[in-house]
Each structure stands twice: as C-alpha cells, then as structure tokens.
Write a protein that holds these residues in place. Structure first.
Motif, PDB file in Angstrom:
ATOM      1  N   ARG A 139       0.627  -1.369  -0.219  1.00 14.84           N
ATOM      2  CA  ARG A 139       0.116   0.179  -0.574  1.00 14.84           C
ATOM      3  C   ARG A 139       0.543   1.425   0.064  1.00 14.84           C
ATOM      4  O   ARG A 139       0.490   2.666  -0.594  1.00 14.84           O
TER       5      ARG A 139
ATOM      6  N   ARG B 243       0.533   4.203  -6.643  1.00 13.53           N
ATOM      7  CA  ARG B 243      -0.541   3.557  -7.711  1.00 13.53           C
ATOM      8  C   ARG B 243      -0.001   2.227  -8.513  1.00 13.53           C
ATOM      9  O   ARG B 243       0.738   3.639  -9.250  1.00 13.53           O
ATOM     10  N   GLY B 244      -0.018   2.145  -9.214  1.00 11.95           N
ATOM     11  CA  GLY B 244       0.778   1.246  -9.799  1.00 11.95           C
ATOM     12  C   GLY B 244       1.764   1.059 -10.540  1.00 11.95           C
ATOM     13  O   GLY B 244       2.253   0.647 -11.389  1.00 11.95           O
TER      14      GLY B 244
END
Length: 376
Positions: free
Chosen positions: A103, A107-108
């Motif tokens: 996490r 992102r990505g």
C-alpha cells in the motif's frame, strides 16, 4: 432455527473484510445487527488478525497503545507507520505492512527488484526504544522480495559486495552479496523475544518460495522471479549456509521471514494463534455461548491458517458461526474447520461491487439472521 436455549453471551472475533471493512468495523456492525434483533443480548467484541493488514488495529482494539514512527517506505520515501505497545509487560505488535507494505507503493508502480524492508527494521528499532521486550512481528502484504536484508540493515547488519561496498536496496542486488556482517546488530536483540507471526509457511526459495509464489503479486515478471529466486538462494548461503531457507515461514513477506529467523533468532508461529494469545481470546471466551468469526472470503485459503479457522479451533467446543462476503466452502468443509454455519453477504446481494460498497449494512442484516437463528 438452531437451538438457542443456552446462548446468552456472544463473542465477536472476526477479521477484516479486505477492501470494505476493518475488523473493528465488522465487530461494530455485527453488534448493531444482533442488538437490533435482541436488544438485551450480551456482546463482547474482540477484533482479530492473522499477522497481516489490520494486526496493529486489532491489538489497539484489545487495549494496546498505538505508537507511530516515521520510517523508510519500500521505495525510499518516508512513511508514517504504527505499531502497538502494551507497556505493562513490554509486548509490542509490529506489522510489517505498516512500513514496507504494497500500500506504500505509488499507485500502479511496482519495484519487484529494488523494494526494501528497511522501514520494518526501523519500526522494530522504534519498538525497542519504547521498551519492548517481546515483539510479535506480523508479516504479509510486503512490497518487496529482499529476504529481510533491509530490515536487518536497519538494525545494524551490513551486506557487502566483493569490493566491500554496501549493496543497494531490494532483492535483486543480493546476487552480488559477498559478505554478511551481523556483528553490528542492535545489542538489545539477544534479550528480546521475537515471534514471527504469519499465515503462510512457505520456504524461502523454490517453486513454493517467496519469489515464485508471491513475486508476481508485486509486479515481478517471469524473468524477475528467476533473478530473485537465485539471489535469495545465494543470500541464504552467505548468511547461514542456507540452514533456515527451508524453514516454515522463511518465505513469508518476500523472505522477510527468513531474515527474522536467521538474523534475529525469531520463532515462527501461525499468526492467528499468536494473535489470539496476545489479544486475550481465552479469557474473552469464558462467558461466551456463541462465537461469531469471519473474513471477507471463506474459501480454500481459509482452511490453511486464516483467522476464522484459528478462532474456531481456539473456541474449544463453543459454538462458532461465521460471517463473510463470499462463501466458497461447502458445509462439510466448514464443519471440518469447526464452523457450524456461515452467513454470506452474497446471499443478500449478488452484485460483488454492491456487496463491498454496502458491506456494513449488509453485515448488520446477516447479524439479525444470526440473532433469529441462535438468540431468539
């Protein structure tokens, strides 16, 4: 309707519904549904976890203090990470994912060869600074596959190439490891009991190892997996002659389990078993006539060390039912695991997206059904 004649006290010991509800939220919604149907029922909530995401939250819900520290994230950026401490006896719960979890990646964007567990070592050091004498190290959801080398480096170990230079971060550089120097490890570690709490028992390398099984989840290509597996095998040969590479739990969290076993002298135990002890499940069970457990998906993986089965085993004959989002186990499998009956959100709402979006109210409706079946 089930025989409800002796059900007066309910213990809720459920894990999170990943992606929709924390374990604390599951307990709150189950309680609301039970009391809507049977207002006077005695309910005790004990949110549980198996060492992965939500482990610190479960400890805090059981009375531990939440502490925070700024540590190095998996790709080098600072992140705020929490751990749990019980000052009275010096027990700390450290969740690897808080510092080095997926996490925390942009992102990505994955970093299969270079993501580091450095922050986990920094979080362990913070717990030691706060007076921890026993550390439950919960592992799962790691962003990298570095064998715990970053964690050990944060605690004073040195990993050097043939020219005496420190290796870069991540599992890829371990292929160039020439010498592992553990002489500088934190002097408090030998006097600290460290328990490696995990729901997986994979070895470090090979077809069931950290890279092969979990590497693709962290963005590793087939070529990356081969590089990482070879690098981890080499790392283990240098660190302890490979003695602990095949140990249960060595492959957990990108091999961080191996680093804890070989470098910190940790003892491996199933995560839910450890957490139930730490959270005081046995004492909470004493007055319970019915235990409600659960997690997001009750499936084949549940049968191999996940929280609901651990709870059912620890319940020692007390009736156990489960709530879940998705149910993929038949009655025989549930019974074999000690779970009398399972109630699924999918029975109320067939659309998975709506199940996740409306999980709280749906859990309350399931709890009302349980109340009618067991408490009426």
């Amino acid at each position: 309707m089930a025989d409800a004649t002796r059900v007066r006290h309910v213990l809720i010991a459920a894990d999170k519904f990943k992606g929709s509800l924390t374990a604390v939220e599951v307990a709150r919604h189950v309680t609301a549904g039970l009391r809507r149907a049977v207002p006077g029922v005695a309910v005790r909530a004990l949110p549980v976890a198996d060492g992965g995401d939500g482990t610190v939250d479960a400890a805090v819900a059981a009375g531990f203090e939440r502490r925070t520290a700024t540590v190095t994230g998996p790709v080098g950026e600072p992140v705020a990470a929490a751990y749990a401490l019980r000052p009275a006896d010096g027990t700390a719960v450290v969740e690897m994912a808080e510092a080095s979890g997926l996490r925390h990646l942009p992102r990505g964007v994955f970093a299969p060869l270079t993501a580091t567990s450095l922050g986990t070592g920094e979080l362990l050091r913070a717990a030691l600074d706060a007076g921890a004498r026993t550390v439950v190290l919960g592992v799962g959801g790691s962003a990298g596959t570095d064998g715990g080398a970053g964690m050990l480096a944060a605690l004073g170990a040195r990993f050097l190439d043939a020219d005496g230079r420190a290796l870069g971060p991540g599992g890829g550089p371990l292929a160039a490891l020439s010498r592992a120097d553990l002489s500088g490890l934190d002097a408090r570690l030998p006097g600290t009991r460290i328990v490696l709490a995990s729901d997986v028992d994979n070895p470090l390398t090979g077809p069931r190892g950290a890279a092969a099984v979990y590497g693709p989840q962290k963005g590793a290509s087939r070529e990356d997996v081969a590089v990482l597996d070879a690098a981890l095998a080499h790392y283990a040969r240098v660190l302890d002659g490979g003695a602990r590479a095949g140990a249960a739990g060595a492959g957990a969290a990108g091999g961080l389990g191996y680093g804890a076993l070989a470098g910190l002298g940790a003892a491996f135990r199933p995560g839910i078993e450890v957490m139930l002890e730490v959270l005081g499940f046995a004492a909470a069970l004493e007055d319970a006539d019915l235990v409600i457990t659960g997690e997001g998906s009750l499936d084949e993986q549940t049968l191999y060390g996940k929280a609901p089965v651990g709870v059912a085993r620890a319940a020692r004959g007390t009736r156990v039912v489960a709530v879940c989002g998705r149910l993929a186990l038949g009655g025989a499998a549930l019974a074999g695991a000690g779970i009398e009956r399972a109630y699924a959100l999918g029975d109320l709402e067939p659309d998975p997206a709506r199940c996740m979006a409306e999980a709280g109210p749906l859990v309350e409706r399931l709890a009302e059904r349980i109340a009618r079946d067991y408490l009426a």
